[in-house]
Design a protein around this motif. Sequence first.
Motif, short mmCIF file in Angstrom:
data_model
loop_
_atom_site.label_atom_id
_atom_site.label_comp_id
_atom_site.label_asym_id
_atom_site.label_seq_id
_atom_site.Cartn_x
_atom_site.Cartn_y
_atom_site.Cartn_z
N GLY A 350 0.83 -1.21 0.00
CA GLY A 350 0.00 0.00 0.00
C GLY A 350 0.86 1.26 0.00
O GLY A 350 0.54 2.24 -0.67
N ARG A 351 1.95 1.22 0.76
CA ARG A 351 2.84 2.39 0.81
C ARG A 351 3.42 2.69 -0.56
O ARG A 351 3.49 3.83 -1.00
CB ARG A 351 3.97 2.15 1.82
CG ARG A 351 3.60 2.57 3.24
CD ARG A 351 4.82 2.76 4.11
NE ARG A 351 5.55 1.52 4.34
CZ ARG A 351 5.29 0.67 5.33
NH1 ARG A 351 4.35 0.94 6.21
NH2 ARG A 351 5.98 -0.43 5.47
N LEU A 352 3.80 1.63 -1.26
CA LEU A 352 4.40 1.79 -2.59
C LEU A 352 3.34 2.26 -3.60
O LEU A 352 3.60 3.14 -4.43
CB LEU A 352 4.98 0.44 -3.02
CG LEU A 352 5.85 0.43 -4.25
CD1 LEU A 352 7.12 1.26 -4.02
CD2 LEU A 352 6.25 -1.02 -4.60
N GLU A 353 2.17 1.68 -3.49
CA GLU A 353 1.10 2.04 -4.43
C GLU A 353 0.68 3.49 -4.27
O GLU A 353 0.40 4.18 -5.25
CB GLU A 353 -0.13 1.16 -4.18
CG GLU A 353 0.01 -0.26 -4.63
CD GLU A 353 -1.17 -1.11 -4.14
OE1 GLU A 353 -1.33 -2.21 -4.67
OE2 GLU A 353 -1.92 -0.68 -3.23
N GLN A 354 0.60 3.93 -3.02
CA GLN A 354 0.02 5.25 -2.75
C GLN A 354 1.09 6.33 -2.60
O GLN A 354 0.78 7.46 -2.23
CB GLN A 354 -0.83 5.19 -1.47
CG GLN A 354 -2.07 4.32 -1.60
CD GLN A 354 -3.02 4.76 -2.69
OE1 GLN A 354 -3.50 3.95 -3.48
NE2 GLN A 354 -3.30 6.06 -2.78
#
Length: 829
Positions: A350-354
């Motif tokens: 999620g951190r990478l995606e967002q």
Amino acid sequence: MNSPVKSALVVGAGIGGLTAAAALRRAGIDVVLCERGPELRAAGFGLSVQSNAMNALRTLDLGIDEELLRAGAQARSFTFRRPDGSDMRRVDVSGIDAELGAPAVALARKDLHDVLLAACGDDLRVELGAEAVAFTETADAVQVEFADGRTLSADVLIGADGINSAIRAQLHGAEAPRPGKFVCWLALVPFAHPAIEPGASIHYWGRGMRFGIHDIGHGNVYWWATLTTTAEQAADWPHGKDDLLTRFASWAPEITAIITATPESDILALPAQDRPPLTEWGSGRVALLGDAAHPMLPSLGQGANSAIEDAVVLAHTLATHDDAVTALRVYEQRRIPRTTMLVDGSRKLGRLEQTRNRALIVVRDGFIAKGNEAKLQASLAEPMTWPGLGDLEPVAALPRPLSTLERWHWTVDQVAPLHIVSRVRVTGDLDAEAVRAGMAALTRRHPMLHTEVRSDDGRNPRFAPVAIKPIPLREVTSEDWTTEIDTELRTRFDADAPLLRATLITAAPGIHDLVLTSTYTIADAVTVLSFARQVLELAAEPGGWIAEVPAPPAPEALFPRPFQGWRGKRKAIARLAADGARDLRVKPVRVRAGTEVAPARRFTKLTRRVVDGTEYQALLAACAERDVPLSSLVAATLARAAGNDAAAPQAHFPVGVSVLFREQLERPLDAIHTGAYQAMIALPTPAGQPLWQTATAFATDLASRIEQRQHLANLGGIGFMLPKTPAQPDKVVSLLDARGPGNLCLTFVDTRDFPTRIGNWEVSGPEVVSGMSISGLMMLTVGHGTDALSLNLGYIDGLLSPERADTLIDTLVDALLSVVSTPEVAAVH
Ligand SMILES: Cc1cc2nc3c(=O)[nH]c(=O)nc-3n(C[C@H](O)[C@H](O)[C@H](O)COP(=O)(O)OP(=O)(O)OC[C@H]3O[C@@H](n4cnc5c(N)ncnc54)[C@H](O)[C@@H]3O)c2cc1C
């Protein structure tokens, strides 16, 4: 007092609660499903049921996986796009599905709910408007109080009441969920666009923003969007559809079109949130499941899927344990590691995606666009791999590569059939339908029976789970079951067929032979006899819950440590050297082949004899009196027969003895487990010395070698002999013909504990016949029964002529009987 769970209260009728209700009922447990809402209704968006949940659902054998495919659309491609709609990478998911053994399906939540509810059965007891507020536990029950004053009790309570679970709050204290710092919009709409192909899952990745579109079939599309923001804003997003249109205005045209086509009231805005993983979920008679136990961010798309896995594992665990509290703790131990990995993995992804960090976005998108395809596919497949029902002991998740030993068996079997066959005589009315019912249940019990071996043109073979298929059954009328064994030994398995098949032979009304054929890739003599027993037991009691027996890891993974890896190989080399030195002294002679037979035409043929009656009892008594195992006496007579065949009566012959080593594994396995746990020790055995003397020396030598576990050391060397692919066996075949341990082999199977009655059937004559393929010349499989000794000689047709094989086995029987010859001997058949 220990007693199996008979009743369960499931609180929460979301995806987890509904699956739990269906699975628990399938396991024969009474369920009351309690939902706080006034009706059973799903929120109006979609989701993907991934391969892992599909595989889990299959173990219930309720047809849920097939219903889901009808209700939604099978996911066929996964495409990463840039915000402008250009492709970064398109992955055809058919390869991943094939590896994982099940497709993913995208569908409306409502349809998923309907399918799960139907699987629960019409008579499921549902309590609506039942908001659980607290529970109390007594020694033998748990009681739940609801907001309106109702109370209900049962043997166990399953809290499946979502991310804000009241049951969890009572167990662990009420804490707010952990914010994910992004907001999600979700919607479902009838929509079509040329940029969305059938079965498409498309993710558009931007800076702190993403958009997803999934074809869910029937003209509908499920879409979602995300935006990185503060926890406060995400929790209560203040804007509407116009704001969303503005934010995505510069993105691909299909995105604007899809938002425009969706009524504002159908767009749901939700904060992304999870909770830190717990190390313990429940206590006593109370357990948690799904979001109540492990809510996760949506990044891996596994929230609902892992809730489905939980429900299936819970039902299997309760059905296979006698004590409720133990069963619930075992369930948690099975599920906590996997769900912790999913919670943590979703947050990391999620951190990478967002992210809004431009440099990181360049690296991220570069990997998506140009990264190694195999790595990308592996990272997609990892969370979607069904870990199996799990166990406290190590078990193998499928798919998995074949180990060296398994690869050996598989490769050899690809060259020419390397089969293992069992036969039992069944007296009484046994029809094909009963056998089919027994086999269907057997297939549900054993994951290896719904597994295929896949390879890349013979390289990298691996076990991949597949949908359950019926085990093929041939029906034959014949008084001679041995002819059918010949057919079974030479007929290959189709590449996509189960690795077991059956033949039901009717010899006369009420007299049948059940013949089961498998391959050494998944079965040894113990397995294939156990299959026969299980088929009949399951046929005798059809219906009911079938608990899966998880597939054990590859045999080598269970070897005692000193025999694993390089240490095992070193031992193998030392063993080879020692045996080479011994052979220089003894100069053993091999039984020579008659004619050349091409590797692919090395079919095993059977000739057999039986010793029974007073002769057999006399043999047993003589062995007992001299304290010599019957198997060693048979080995001595095998060498004697070989001496006669080779016209070398004073020579030594290398008798290879199969050692069945289930009990010597780090974690001993019993007969119910699939797999081939059979290794060979070859001992030069004199043909001409007195039989008792030879048998005694053979027994002593073999026992000391088994004690040193030489058979395991020998297996350490099998990798050296393995052909690279089944297409290039020639070098290996020459080596095996010249020096392999399979020249003259013996497998001794004790069948004395095989039941004599199963259900209404009388059962007799359990037998095993082993195929040889390219691994040698002949294998004598000896059945040590209560009333008879069966001697099944499987030999390679052509390398040995039928006449030579018959003479060989007759000489062997004569030698055997010579040690007990009395005037009143019974006939040898
Ligand atoms: C934006 C977003 C996208 C997602 N996408 C996916 C996806 O693609 N794939 C996926 O697998 N998962 C996805 N998920 C996660 C998924 O929705 C959840 O993990 C899943 O629904 C959990 O199921 P559950 O049954 O545990 O809980 P829930 O679905 O929340 O069900 C809980 C049920 O319990 C009831 N209930 C609550 N409290 C009580 C009470 N006190 N008494 C009685 N009943 C009560 C509720 O009314 C509800 O019916 C997504 C989630 C979000 C937020």
